[in-house]
Design an enzyme around this catalytic site. Structure first.
Site, short mmCIF file in Angstrom:
data_model
loop_
_atom_site.label_atom_id
_atom_site.label_comp_id
_atom_site.label_asym_id
_atom_site.label_seq_id
_atom_site.Cartn_x
_atom_site.Cartn_y
_atom_site.Cartn_z
N HIS A 214 0.74 -1.16 0.03
CA HIS A 214 -0.06 -0.06 -0.27
C HIS A 214 0.96 1.25 -0.09
O HIS A 214 0.39 2.18 -0.40
CB HIS A 214 -1.24 0.08 1.19
CG HIS A 214 -2.23 -1.19 0.89
ND1 HIS A 214 -2.09 -2.18 1.59
CD2 HIS A 214 -3.07 -1.01 0.09
CE1 HIS A 214 -3.20 -3.08 0.83
NE2 HIS A 214 -3.72 -2.20 -0.02
N ARG B 91 -10.46 4.19 -1.90
CA ARG B 91 -10.02 3.26 -0.94
C ARG B 91 -10.33 4.16 0.48
O ARG B 91 -9.43 4.83 0.84
CB ARG B 91 -8.62 3.20 -0.80
CG ARG B 91 -8.03 2.19 -2.12
CD ARG B 91 -6.73 1.83 -2.04
NE ARG B 91 -6.36 0.77 -2.86
CZ ARG B 91 -5.71 0.57 -4.03
NH1 ARG B 91 -5.59 1.68 -4.68
NH2 ARG B 91 -5.30 -0.54 -4.58
N GLU C 178 -10.76 -10.94 -4.64
CA GLU C 178 -9.45 -10.83 -4.44
C GLU C 178 -8.91 -12.28 -3.39
O GLU C 178 -7.90 -12.06 -3.17
CB GLU C 178 -9.13 -9.55 -3.69
CG GLU C 178 -9.93 -9.11 -2.53
CD GLU C 178 -9.57 -7.56 -2.37
OE1 GLU C 178 -8.56 -7.00 -2.85
OE2 GLU C 178 -10.25 -7.18 -1.53
N ASN D 199 -4.17 -7.29 -6.81
CA ASN D 199 -2.86 -7.37 -5.71
C ASN D 199 -3.07 -8.28 -4.84
O ASN D 199 -1.95 -8.95 -4.50
CB ASN D 199 -3.01 -5.67 -5.08
CG ASN D 199 -2.80 -4.54 -6.18
OD1 ASN D 199 -2.43 -4.83 -7.23
ND2 ASN D 199 -3.38 -3.56 -5.58
N ASP D 200 -4.36 -8.36 -4.39
CA ASP D 200 -4.47 -9.39 -3.16
C ASP D 200 -4.70 -10.98 -3.78
O ASP D 200 -4.22 -11.68 -3.39
CB ASP D 200 -5.75 -9.25 -2.15
CG ASP D 200 -5.26 -8.10 -1.15
OD1 ASP D 200 -4.13 -8.42 -0.56
OD2 ASP D 200 -5.93 -6.98 -1.19
N CYS E 241 -9.25 -3.41 -10.59
CA CYS E 241 -8.67 -2.33 -9.97
C CYS E 241 -7.38 -2.31 -9.30
O CYS E 241 -7.06 -1.76 -8.67
CB CYS E 241 -9.63 -1.88 -8.88
SG CYS E 241 -10.03 -2.80 -7.71
C1 PEP Z 1 -6.45 -5.22 -4.77
O1 PEP Z 1 -5.98 -6.04 -3.85
O2 PEP Z 1 -5.86 -5.25 -6.17
C2 PEP Z 1 -6.97 -4.20 -4.41
C3 PEP Z 1 -7.27 -2.91 -5.40
O3 PEP Z 1 -7.16 -3.75 -3.14
P1 PEP Z 1 -6.03 -3.20 -2.24
O4 PEP Z 1 -4.84 -2.89 -3.07
O5 PEP Z 1 -6.26 -1.88 -1.65
O6 PEP Z 1 -5.83 -4.17 -1.19
MG MG Z 2 -6.99 -5.61 -2.09
#
Ligand code: PEP
Ligand code: MG
Length: 591
Positions: free
Chosen positions: A203, A310, A445, A468-469, A516
């Site tokens: 993050h 977010r 995710e 990302n997750d 996203c």
């Molecule tokens: C993700 O996990 O791809 C996402 C958009 O959420 P974050 O990066 O805030 O965990």
């Molecule tokens: Mg995420």
């Protein structure tokens, strides 16, 4: 981590290679950012001031005790009994008369400042604990470290500085940054970040990208407290960091910097154009927003709305949880700034690497696998309802959708939706205006959610793939651990297949599917995502022109064929190679 051996030698250029996190070139003076407990000053205290020094210690103990008692009371009220018990053991440490007497005696005997003596004594205790491998003592050691950090922060409260305090143009060097540090970063003065540790989809990285701050991680930089070079160059595209550059390096990078800036400016000119392939396929290209400050740039950006707000970033730099009214004011502002375009507000995704100063169960061993995001909010119904009320109230002012993060199955989604219904009923009873038909989306995710995306799609209005997750949970690789980054591969065939499954589930249920995660902002992935049938990409504002430019150079027919070809590949390396080759074919000019 041991200190790197490399030392800065005056008058000599040193080139270091790190990992590129956020593109851009910066040339400037380095600033070493250290957190409070990294450096504790040592100084002598005159004999007539010793009592005052001891008094400072008692005051810091008292403030720490008060913190813990109020936190513990709150946790007990809210049923967080395990965390409350941990705080109980912290209180015992604070109340331990043997330790207090020892520290007071040492301050008198040594005639040194309290934080120095305190760190010394705590260091001895820690050393003793470290020798005992028993699990119980190891847990005590953690408690010890935690409580000593709290006491030190009270002792040095007046010395706490944040990145928003920086008033000279600087390149920030830090061992590691927390998301709250980056949240506080003042972009008027911070030209780049260089860290020893930090990963691409952490993050901290997401925040730096949102702010458009060039960022290079995994750099073994020298200790500037010994000698500070007058200038450094940071290349966030290649990961190169040049300390004390020669005149010719400076000239060459200043030229590159100019070229990069005019390239970005050139791309920005196309912001008024549609995100449409040259054979006429329109994609919804929207923006990820983390901070209020980003909203001002939205109107001119050419974005089709906010694809992900977010919300948790609101309080990362705050000491307390935002109230319903504070949240409502911000969400209403978000909706207004979206300027008639849709805004997707995600409920709090707290936990993992995002704690801020609030988290009732922050003592988990595996926070990414623990009480994070919607799981946490379901355990904190008062906080959850306050947020839902604020989002629903904001929906009276424009097109708002509500998105739930880290859903692992439909039951969790149903539970969250039931609370939304309850909140709606409450608002109706109070005659508070809101959009009764607010769209509810679910983040995909967690692999279990991707596999059951068809079931989930039937229970919500849209799906948003958080790659990302999804990558971290599917490949079992911590997204914040740079040592494991070679295994964190969004190009893994498992990820491509999961995205395909989710898109097919969305299509079958006639629900929009967006991506996203950070791959949405990686131009190498654009053709593949388009070809897999993704309807929307949501990216950080600075990435918008690049992605729009790629979309406008693509053909939907070719992208579909390319996706089919990629789906036949067996390894992450093969997919990576295919993405690179395909991107090169586009022959897009880049500096
Ligand atoms: C993700 O996990 O791809 C996402 C958009 O959420 P974050 O990066 O805030 O965990
Ligand atoms: Mg995420």
């Amino acid at each position: 981590m041991s200190e790197p051996k490399l030392q800065f030698i005056e008058g000599k250029e040193v080139r270091l290679q790190g990992f590129p996190i956020c593109p851009g070139i910066a040339v400037g003076r380095p600033f070493l950012f250290t957190v409070i407990d990294e450096q504790v000053p040592e100084f002598s205290v005159p004999i007539n001031k010793i009592d005052q020094e001891i008094d400072r210690y008692y005051k810091a103990l008292k403030s720490s005790r008060n913190d813990l008692i109020s936190l513990q009371e709150r946790l007990q009220r809210e049923g967080g009994s395990e965390a409350a018990a941990i705080l109980g053991s912290h209180l015992e440490i604070i109340r331990d008369p043997v330790m207090t007497d020892r520290i007071v005696k040492e301050i008198r005997d040594k005639g040194k400042n309290t934080e120095y003596v305190f760190t010394l004594v705590i260091g001895e205790y820690e050393e003793k604990f470290q020798k005992i491998t028993d699990q119980f003592f190891q847990e005590r050691l953690k408690d010890f470290k935690d409580i000593s950090r709290r006491i030190i922060s009270h002792l040095r409260k007046h010395e706490r500085y944040t990145l928003s305090d920086l008033r000279t143009s600087s390149i920030v060097f830090a061992h590691e940054l927390a998301p709250s540090d980056t949240a506080e970063a003042n972009t008027d003065y911070i030209q780049a970040f260089v860290t020893r540790s930090g990963a691409e989809t952490s993050h901290v990285a997401i925040m730096a990208r949102a702010k458009g701050i060039p960022f290079v991680s995994s750099v073994d930089f020298p200790d500037f407290s010994i000698a500070r070079p007058p200038q450094v160059i940071v290349d966030g595209r290649t990961g190169e960091v040049i300390i004390n550059p020669t005149k010719s390096s400076l000239a060459s990078y200043q030229q590159k910097q100019q070229k990069f800036k005019s390239h970005v400016k050139g791309l920005q000119k196309s912001s008024v154009l549609e995100a449409e392939t040259f054979d006429g396929y329109k994609l919804h290209l929207s923006t990820n927003i983390e901070m209020r400050a980003e909203l001002d740039a939205l109107a001119e950006s050419g974005s089709a709305g906010i694809g992900l707000f977010r919300s948790e970033y609101l309080f990362l730099a705050q000491d307390s949880f935002p109230t319903e009214e504070e949240q409502f004011a911000i969400y209403k502002y978000v909706v207004e700034k979206a300027n008639g375009q849709p805004a997707v507000i995600r409920s709090f995704d707290i936990g993992g690497d995002k704690f801020g100063n609030f988290h009732p169960t922050r003592y988990e061993k595996n926070p990414y696998l623990g009480c994070r995001a919607t799981r946490l909010m379901l355990k904190e119904p008062t906080l959850f309802k306050a947020q839902l009320r604020a989002i629903l109230r904001a929906s009276a002012f424009g097109e708002v959708s509500l998105l739930f993060p880290m859903i692992s199955g439909v039951a969790e989604l149903q539970e969250a939706k039931a609370i939304v219904e309850e909140v709606k009923t409450g608002l109706e009873a109070e005659s508070v205006p809101f959009d009764r038909d607010i769209a509810i989306g679910c983040m995909i995710e967690v692999p279990s959610a991707a596999i059951t995306a068809d079931i989930i799609a039937s229970e919500c209005d849209f799906l948003s793939i958080g790659t990302n997750d999804l990558v971290q949970y599917s490949l079992a690789v911590d997204r914040t651990n740079p040592a494991m980054s070679y295994l964190y591969t969004p190009t893994d065939p498992s990820i491509i297949r999961l995205i395909k499954m989710v898109v097919e589930a969305g299509n079958a249920a006639q629900k929009l599917v967006s991506v996203c995660g950070e791959i949405a902002a990686d131009p190498h992935f654009t053709a593949l995502l388009l070809g897999l049938g993704v309807h929307e990409l949501s990216v950080a504002l600075p990435s918008l022109p690049v992605i729009k430019n790629v979309i406008r150079h693509l053909s939907i027919i070719e992208a579909t064929e390319f996706a089919e070809e990629v789906l036949t590949l067996s390894t992450a390396a093969e997919v990576q190679n295919a993405l690179e080759k395909n991107y090169e074919k586009l022959l897009l000019e880049s500096p």
